[in-house]
Scaffold this active site. Structure first.
Site, PDB file in Angstrom:
ATOM      1  N   GLU A 120       0.852  -1.205   0.000  1.00  0.00           N
ATOM      2  CA  GLU A 120       0.000   0.000   0.000  1.00  0.00           C
ATOM      3  C   GLU A 120       0.876   1.239   0.000  1.00  0.00           C
ATOM      4  O   GLU A 120       1.906   1.277   0.664  1.00  0.00           O
ATOM      5  CB  GLU A 120      -0.877   0.020   1.257  1.00  0.00           C
ATOM      6  CG  GLU A 120      -2.290  -0.497   1.057  1.00  0.00           C
ATOM      7  CD  GLU A 120      -3.201   0.455   0.294  1.00  0.00           C
ATOM      8  OE1 GLU A 120      -2.708   1.329  -0.453  1.00  0.00           O
ATOM      9  OE2 GLU A 120      -4.425   0.317   0.429  1.00  0.00           O
ATOM     10  N   ASP A 121       0.453   2.255  -0.719  1.00  0.00           N
ATOM     11  CA  ASP A 121       1.162   3.537  -0.692  1.00  0.00           C
ATOM     12  C   ASP A 121       0.940   4.229   0.650  1.00  0.00           C
ATOM     13  O   ASP A 121       1.873   4.613   1.336  1.00  0.00           O
ATOM     14  CB  ASP A 121       0.698   4.431  -1.851  1.00  0.00           C
ATOM     15  CG  ASP A 121      -0.831   4.530  -1.951  1.00  0.00           C
ATOM     16  OD1 ASP A 121      -1.548   3.792  -1.241  1.00  0.00           O
ATOM     17  OD2 ASP A 121      -1.311   5.350  -2.750  1.00  0.00           O
ATOM     18  N   ASP A 124      -4.749   5.453   5.638  1.00  0.00           N
ATOM     19  CA  ASP A 124      -5.321   6.601   6.354  1.00  0.00           C
ATOM     20  C   ASP A 124      -6.295   6.103   7.416  1.00  0.00           C
ATOM     21  O   ASP A 124      -5.931   5.880   8.566  1.00  0.00           O
ATOM     22  CB  ASP A 124      -5.985   7.521   5.324  1.00  0.00           C
ATOM     23  CG  ASP A 124      -6.599   8.763   5.947  1.00  0.00           C
ATOM     24  OD1 ASP A 124      -6.527   8.918   7.179  1.00  0.00           O
ATOM     25  OD2 ASP A 124      -7.169   9.588   5.215  1.00  0.00           O
ATOM     26  N   LYS A 152      -1.032   7.081   8.321  1.00  0.00           N
ATOM     27  CA  LYS A 152      -1.565   8.274   8.991  1.00  0.00           C
ATOM     28  C   LYS A 152      -2.082   7.921  10.374  1.00  0.00           C
ATOM     29  O   LYS A 152      -2.307   6.749  10.695  1.00  0.00           O
ATOM     30  CB  LYS A 152      -2.686   8.881   8.150  1.00  0.00           C
ATOM     31  CG  LYS A 152      -2.202   9.594   6.894  1.00  0.00           C
ATOM     32  CD  LYS A 152      -3.337  10.402   6.287  1.00  0.00           C
ATOM     33  CE  LYS A 152      -2.953  10.977   4.953  1.00  0.00           C
ATOM     34  NZ  LYS A 152      -4.063  11.714   4.322  1.00  0.00           N
ATOM     35  N   PHE A 173      -2.273  15.818   4.022  1.00  0.00           N
ATOM     36  CA  PHE A 173      -2.660  15.253   2.736  1.00  0.00           C
ATOM     37  C   PHE A 173      -1.449  15.367   1.821  1.00  0.00           C
ATOM     38  O   PHE A 173      -0.893  16.447   1.634  1.00  0.00           O
ATOM     39  CB  PHE A 173      -3.867  15.975   2.122  1.00  0.00           C
ATOM     40  CG  PHE A 173      -4.297  15.300   0.854  1.00  0.00           C
ATOM     41  CD1 PHE A 173      -5.043  14.123   0.896  1.00  0.00           C
ATOM     42  CD2 PHE A 173      -3.919  15.795  -0.379  1.00  0.00           C
ATOM     43  CE1 PHE A 173      -5.390  13.449  -0.273  1.00  0.00           C
ATOM     44  CE2 PHE A 173      -4.272  15.137  -1.553  1.00  0.00           C
ATOM     45  CZ  PHE A 173      -5.013  13.964  -1.490  1.00  0.00           C
ATOM     46  N   VAL A 174      -1.011  14.244   1.270  1.00  0.00           N
ATOM     47  CA  VAL A 174       0.243  14.228   0.507  1.00  0.00           C
ATOM     48  C   VAL A 174       0.037  13.759  -0.927  1.00  0.00           C
ATOM     49  O   VAL A 174      -0.912  13.025  -1.226  1.00  0.00           O
ATOM     50  CB  VAL A 174       1.298  13.333   1.212  1.00  0.00           C
ATOM     51  CG1 VAL A 174       1.790  13.953   2.511  1.00  0.00           C
ATOM     52  CG2 VAL A 174       0.757  11.933   1.480  1.00  0.00           C
ATOM     53  N   ASP A 180      -1.870  10.800  -5.449  1.00  0.00           N
ATOM     54  CA  ASP A 180      -2.496  11.836  -6.274  1.00  0.00           C
ATOM     55  C   ASP A 180      -3.458  12.725  -5.502  1.00  0.00           C
ATOM     56  O   ASP A 180      -3.931  12.381  -4.426  1.00  0.00           O
ATOM     57  CB  ASP A 180      -3.280  11.178  -7.412  1.00  0.00           C
ATOM     58  CG  ASP A 180      -4.593  10.555  -6.903  1.00  0.00           C
ATOM     59  OD1 ASP A 180      -4.542   9.767  -5.933  1.00  0.00           O
ATOM     60  OD2 ASP A 180      -5.650  10.881  -7.443  1.00  0.00           O
ATOM     61  N   ARG A 186       0.971  12.162  -9.349  1.00  0.00           N
ATOM     62  CA  ARG A 186       1.568  10.836  -9.136  1.00  0.00           C
ATOM     63  C   ARG A 186       2.997  10.739  -9.659  1.00  0.00           C
ATOM     64  O   ARG A 186       3.748   9.859  -9.261  1.00  0.00           O
ATOM     65  CB  ARG A 186       0.741   9.752  -9.855  1.00  0.00           C
ATOM     66  CG  ARG A 186      -0.664   9.579  -9.337  1.00  0.00           C
ATOM     67  CD  ARG A 186      -1.253   8.293  -9.923  1.00  0.00           C
ATOM     68  NE  ARG A 186      -2.700   8.226  -9.768  1.00  0.00           N
ATOM     69  CZ  ARG A 186      -3.322   7.800  -8.677  1.00  0.00           C
ATOM     70  NH1 ARG A 186      -2.627   7.441  -7.625  1.00  0.00           N
ATOM     71  NH2 ARG A 186      -4.637   7.750  -8.633  1.00  0.00           N
TER      72      ARG A 186
HETATM   73  P1  IMP Z   1      -8.046   4.528   3.758  1.00  0.00           P
HETATM   74  O1  IMP Z   1      -9.038   3.497   3.342  1.00  0.00           O
HETATM   75  O2  IMP Z   1      -8.722   5.695   4.440  1.00  0.00           O
HETATM   76  O3  IMP Z   1      -6.913   3.963   4.581  1.00  0.00           O
HETATM   77  O4  IMP Z   1      -7.463   5.152   2.433  1.00  0.00           O
HETATM   78  C1  IMP Z   1      -6.388   4.594   1.745  1.00  0.00           C
HETATM   79  C2  IMP Z   1      -6.317   5.099   0.318  1.00  0.00           C
HETATM   80  O5  IMP Z   1      -6.727   6.472   0.257  1.00  0.00           O
HETATM   81  C3  IMP Z   1      -4.879   5.093  -0.196  1.00  0.00           C
HETATM   82  O6  IMP Z   1      -4.575   3.885  -0.835  1.00  0.00           O
HETATM   83  C4  IMP Z   1      -4.856   6.288  -1.122  1.00  0.00           C
HETATM   84  O7  IMP Z   1      -5.273   5.907  -2.410  1.00  0.00           O
HETATM   85  C5  IMP Z   1      -5.864   7.245  -0.537  1.00  0.00           C
HETATM   86  N1  IMP Z   1      -5.229   8.284   0.334  1.00  0.00           N
HETATM   87  C6  IMP Z   1      -5.262   8.373   1.673  1.00  0.00           C
HETATM   88  N2  IMP Z   1      -4.588   9.442   2.122  1.00  0.00           N
HETATM   89  C7  IMP Z   1      -4.104  10.045   1.015  1.00  0.00           C
HETATM   90  C8  IMP Z   1      -3.253  11.200   0.807  1.00  0.00           C
HETATM   91  O8  IMP Z   1      -2.814  11.908   1.735  1.00  0.00           O
HETATM   92  N3  IMP Z   1      -2.947  11.485  -0.485  1.00  0.00           N
HETATM   93  C9  IMP Z   1      -3.390  10.751  -1.543  1.00  0.00           C
HETATM   94  N4  IMP Z   1      -4.159   9.659  -1.397  1.00  0.00           N
HETATM   95  C10 IMP Z   1      -4.511   9.305  -0.129  1.00  0.00           C
END
Ligand code: IMP
Length: 197
Positions: A120-121, A124, A152, A173-174, A180, A186
Protein backbone atom coordinates in the site's frame (compact mmCIF):
# COMPACT_ATOMS: atom_id res chain seq x y z
CA UNK A 1 17.59 21.38 -31.31
CA UNK A 2 19.30 24.81 -31.24
CA UNK A 3 21.36 26.13 -28.32
CA UNK A 4 18.54 28.36 -27.01
CA UNK A 5 16.06 25.46 -26.90
CA UNK A 6 18.49 23.09 -25.21
CA UNK A 7 19.24 25.74 -22.52
CA UNK A 8 15.50 26.21 -21.90
CA UNK A 9 15.00 22.44 -21.61
CA UNK A 10 18.00 22.18 -19.28
CA UNK A 11 16.53 24.79 -16.91
CA UNK A 12 13.07 23.19 -17.09
CA UNK A 13 14.70 19.87 -16.18
CA UNK A 14 16.62 21.45 -13.25
CA UNK A 15 13.42 23.15 -12.06
CA UNK A 16 11.67 19.77 -12.06
CA UNK A 17 14.49 18.05 -10.16
CA UNK A 18 14.78 20.73 -7.47
CA UNK A 19 11.10 21.66 -7.38
CA UNK A 20 10.25 22.54 -3.78
CA UNK A 21 6.58 23.41 -4.25
CA UNK A 22 3.68 22.36 -6.45
CA UNK A 23 0.25 23.68 -7.35
CA UNK A 24 -2.30 21.07 -8.34
CA UNK A 25 -5.71 22.48 -9.22
CA UNK A 26 -6.74 24.62 -6.22
CA UNK A 27 -4.16 23.23 -3.76
CA UNK A 28 -0.57 24.22 -2.94
CA UNK A 29 1.95 21.61 -1.85
CA UNK A 30 5.47 21.86 -0.51
CA UNK A 31 8.25 19.27 -0.53
CA UNK A 32 7.93 17.00 2.49
CA UNK A 33 9.84 13.72 2.04
CA UNK A 34 12.66 13.91 -0.51
CA UNK A 35 13.43 11.05 -2.88
CA UNK A 36 16.70 10.10 -1.15
CA UNK A 37 14.92 9.54 2.19
CA UNK A 38 12.28 7.45 0.45
CA UNK A 39 14.99 5.34 -1.18
CA UNK A 40 16.76 4.67 2.13
CA UNK A 41 13.50 3.72 3.82
CA UNK A 42 12.60 1.35 0.99
CA UNK A 43 15.96 -0.37 1.33
CA UNK A 44 15.37 -0.91 5.03
CA UNK A 45 11.83 -2.25 4.44
CA UNK A 46 13.07 -4.67 1.76
CA UNK A 47 15.86 -5.91 4.05
CA UNK A 48 13.33 -6.75 6.78
CA UNK A 49 11.08 -8.55 4.29
CA UNK A 50 14.05 -10.50 2.89
CA UNK A 51 14.93 -11.68 6.40
CA UNK A 52 11.38 -12.57 7.45
CA UNK A 53 10.57 -14.40 4.19
CA UNK A 54 13.96 -16.04 3.52
CA UNK A 55 12.35 -19.52 3.47
CA UNK A 56 9.07 -18.54 1.78
CA UNK A 57 7.85 -17.57 -1.68
CA UNK A 58 5.47 -14.68 -1.00
CA UNK A 59 2.96 -13.16 -3.38
CA UNK A 60 3.11 -9.36 -3.42
CA UNK A 61 -0.17 -7.60 -4.12
CA UNK A 62 0.48 -3.92 -4.89
CA UNK A 63 -2.72 -1.92 -4.59
CA UNK A 64 -3.21 0.30 -7.65
CA UNK A 65 -3.04 3.09 -8.55
CA UNK A 66 -1.14 4.76 -5.73
CA UNK A 67 1.42 2.07 -4.98
CA UNK A 68 2.86 1.61 -8.48
CA UNK A 69 6.06 3.59 -7.82
CA UNK A 70 6.60 2.28 -4.30
CA UNK A 71 5.99 -1.31 -5.45
CA UNK A 72 8.44 -1.00 -8.35
CA UNK A 73 11.21 0.39 -6.14
CA UNK A 74 10.56 -1.97 -3.23
CA UNK A 75 10.48 -5.08 -5.41
CA UNK A 76 13.86 -4.22 -6.96
CA UNK A 77 15.34 -4.78 -3.48
CA UNK A 78 13.39 -7.93 -2.64
CA UNK A 79 15.75 -10.86 -3.11
CA UNK A 80 13.56 -13.84 -2.11
CA UNK A 81 11.71 -15.62 -4.93
CA UNK A 82 8.26 -14.07 -5.18
CA UNK A 83 5.23 -13.45 -7.36
CA UNK A 84 3.61 -10.09 -8.06
CA UNK A 85 -0.04 -9.49 -8.92
CA UNK A 86 -1.61 -6.02 -8.99
CA UNK A 87 -5.01 -5.41 -7.40
CA UNK A 88 -7.31 -2.43 -7.36
CA UNK A 89 -9.80 -0.83 -4.98
CA UNK A 90 -10.62 2.82 -4.60
CA UNK A 91 -12.27 4.88 -1.85
CA UNK A 92 -11.15 8.46 -2.40
CA UNK A 93 -12.45 11.45 -4.32
CA UNK A 94 -10.70 14.71 -3.39
CA UNK A 95 -8.80 14.91 -0.09
CA UNK A 96 -11.01 12.96 2.33
CA UNK A 97 -11.96 9.31 2.51
CA UNK A 98 -15.50 8.78 1.28
CA UNK A 99 -15.65 5.47 3.08
CA UNK A 100 -17.24 4.00 -0.06
CA UNK A 101 -15.32 0.83 -0.83
CA UNK A 102 -15.41 -1.03 -4.09
CA UNK A 103 -14.49 -4.69 -4.14
CA UNK A 104 -10.99 -5.94 -4.66
CA UNK A 105 -10.34 -6.73 -8.32
CA UNK A 106 -7.38 -7.99 -10.30
CA UNK A 107 -6.04 -11.22 -8.83
CA UNK A 108 -7.04 -14.12 -11.03
CA UNK A 109 -4.99 -16.99 -9.63
CA UNK A 110 -5.87 -18.84 -6.44
CA UNK A 111 -4.26 -17.39 -3.33
CA UNK A 112 -5.15 -20.44 -1.24
CA UNK A 113 -2.32 -21.49 1.08
CA UNK A 114 -0.02 -18.67 -0.02
CA UNK A 115 1.89 -16.03 1.95
CA UNK A 116 0.55 -12.66 0.82
CA UNK A 117 2.16 -9.27 1.28
CA UNK A 118 -0.09 -6.34 0.35
CA UNK A 119 1.80 -3.26 -0.87
CA UNK A 120 0.00 0.00 0.00
CA UNK A 121 1.16 3.54 -0.69
CA UNK A 122 -0.65 5.12 2.25
CA UNK A 123 -3.02 3.94 4.96
CA UNK A 124 -5.32 6.60 6.35
CA UNK A 125 -8.49 5.30 8.02
CA UNK A 126 -7.36 1.75 7.30
CA UNK A 127 -10.73 0.87 5.76
CA UNK A 128 -9.21 -0.07 2.43
CA UNK A 129 -6.48 -2.25 3.89
CA UNK A 130 -8.77 -3.93 6.41
CA UNK A 131 -11.21 -4.77 3.65
CA UNK A 132 -8.46 -6.25 1.45
CA UNK A 133 -6.96 -8.26 4.33
CA UNK A 134 -10.35 -9.70 5.33
CA UNK A 135 -11.13 -10.62 1.72
CA UNK A 136 -7.77 -12.38 1.28
CA UNK A 137 -8.08 -14.29 4.53
CA UNK A 138 -11.53 -15.39 3.31
CA UNK A 139 -9.89 -16.77 0.16
CA UNK A 140 -7.77 -19.09 2.30
CA UNK A 141 -4.39 -17.33 2.17
CA UNK A 142 -1.89 -18.91 4.59
CA UNK A 143 -0.72 -15.54 5.88
CA UNK A 144 -1.63 -11.94 5.02
CA UNK A 145 0.72 -9.08 5.92
CA UNK A 146 1.03 -5.53 4.65
CA UNK A 147 3.80 -3.10 3.82
CA UNK A 148 2.81 0.57 3.65
CA UNK A 149 5.10 3.43 2.72
CA UNK A 150 3.04 5.90 4.76
CA UNK A 151 0.69 5.50 7.72
CA UNK A 152 -1.57 8.27 8.99
CA UNK A 153 -2.71 8.82 12.55
CA UNK A 154 -6.21 7.20 12.28
CA UNK A 155 -4.74 3.84 11.21
CA UNK A 156 -2.13 4.08 13.96
CA UNK A 157 -4.80 4.71 16.57
CA UNK A 158 -6.99 1.88 15.28
CA UNK A 159 -4.00 -0.45 15.41
CA UNK A 160 -4.55 -1.75 11.88
CA UNK A 161 -2.04 -4.60 11.64
CA UNK A 162 0.61 -3.35 9.24
CA UNK A 163 3.82 -5.32 9.69
CA UNK A 164 6.09 -3.00 7.69
CA UNK A 165 5.63 0.79 7.83
CA UNK A 166 7.85 3.37 6.12
CA UNK A 167 6.94 6.81 7.46
CA UNK A 168 4.42 7.87 10.12
CA UNK A 169 2.26 10.92 9.27
CA UNK A 170 -0.27 12.91 11.24
CA UNK A 171 -3.16 14.01 9.03
CA UNK A 172 -1.23 15.67 6.22
CA UNK A 173 -2.66 15.25 2.74
CA UNK A 174 0.24 14.23 0.51
CA UNK A 175 0.94 13.78 -3.19
CA UNK A 176 3.84 12.58 -5.31
CA UNK A 177 5.64 9.25 -5.59
CA UNK A 178 2.46 7.61 -6.88
CA UNK A 179 0.02 9.51 -4.67
CA UNK A 180 -2.50 11.84 -6.27
CA UNK A 181 -4.85 14.71 -5.72
CA UNK A 182 -7.81 14.11 -8.05
CA UNK A 183 -5.60 12.19 -10.43
CA UNK A 184 -2.72 14.68 -10.44
CA UNK A 185 0.73 14.53 -8.85
CA UNK A 186 1.57 10.84 -9.14
CA UNK A 187 4.59 11.47 -11.34
CA UNK A 188 6.95 13.18 -8.87
CA UNK A 189 9.82 11.34 -7.18
CA UNK A 190 9.49 13.32 -3.92
CA UNK A 191 6.46 13.44 -1.59
CA UNK A 192 4.74 16.83 -1.12
CA UNK A 193 2.26 17.90 1.54
CA UNK A 194 -0.68 20.24 1.27
CA UNK A 195 0.24 23.59 2.82
CA UNK A 196 -3.37 24.27 3.89
CA UNK A 197 -3.33 21.21 6.24
P1 IMP B 1 -8.05 4.53 3.76
O1 IMP B 1 -9.04 3.50 3.34
O2 IMP B 1 -8.72 5.70 4.44
O3 IMP B 1 -6.91 3.96 4.58
O4 IMP B 1 -7.46 5.15 2.43
C1 IMP B 1 -6.39 4.59 1.74
C2 IMP B 1 -6.32 5.10 0.32
O5 IMP B 1 -6.73 6.47 0.26
C3 IMP B 1 -4.88 5.09 -0.20
O6 IMP B 1 -4.57 3.88 -0.84
C4 IMP B 1 -4.86 6.29 -1.12
O7 IMP B 1 -5.27 5.91 -2.41
C5 IMP B 1 -5.86 7.24 -0.54
N1 IMP B 1 -5.23 8.28 0.33
C6 IMP B 1 -5.26 8.37 1.67
N2 IMP B 1 -4.59 9.44 2.12
C7 IMP B 1 -4.10 10.05 1.02
C8 IMP B 1 -3.25 11.20 0.81
O8 IMP B 1 -2.81 11.91 1.73
N3 IMP B 1 -2.95 11.48 -0.49
C9 IMP B 1 -3.39 10.75 -1.54
N4 IMP B 1 -4.16 9.66 -1.40
C10 IMP B 1 -4.51 9.31 -0.13
Amino acid sequence: MNKFNSTVYYYLFLGRVFQSSLKLKDLEFKKFIPADRIEKKINALANKINKDYHDKTPVFLPVLNGSFMFAADLLKHVSVPCRVSFVKVSSYTGTTSSGQLKTLIGHEESLFGLDIIIIEDIVDTGLTLQKIMDELKGLGAKSVEAVALLRKQPAREKNIGIKYVGFELENEFVVGYGLDYDGLGRNYSDIYKNTQN
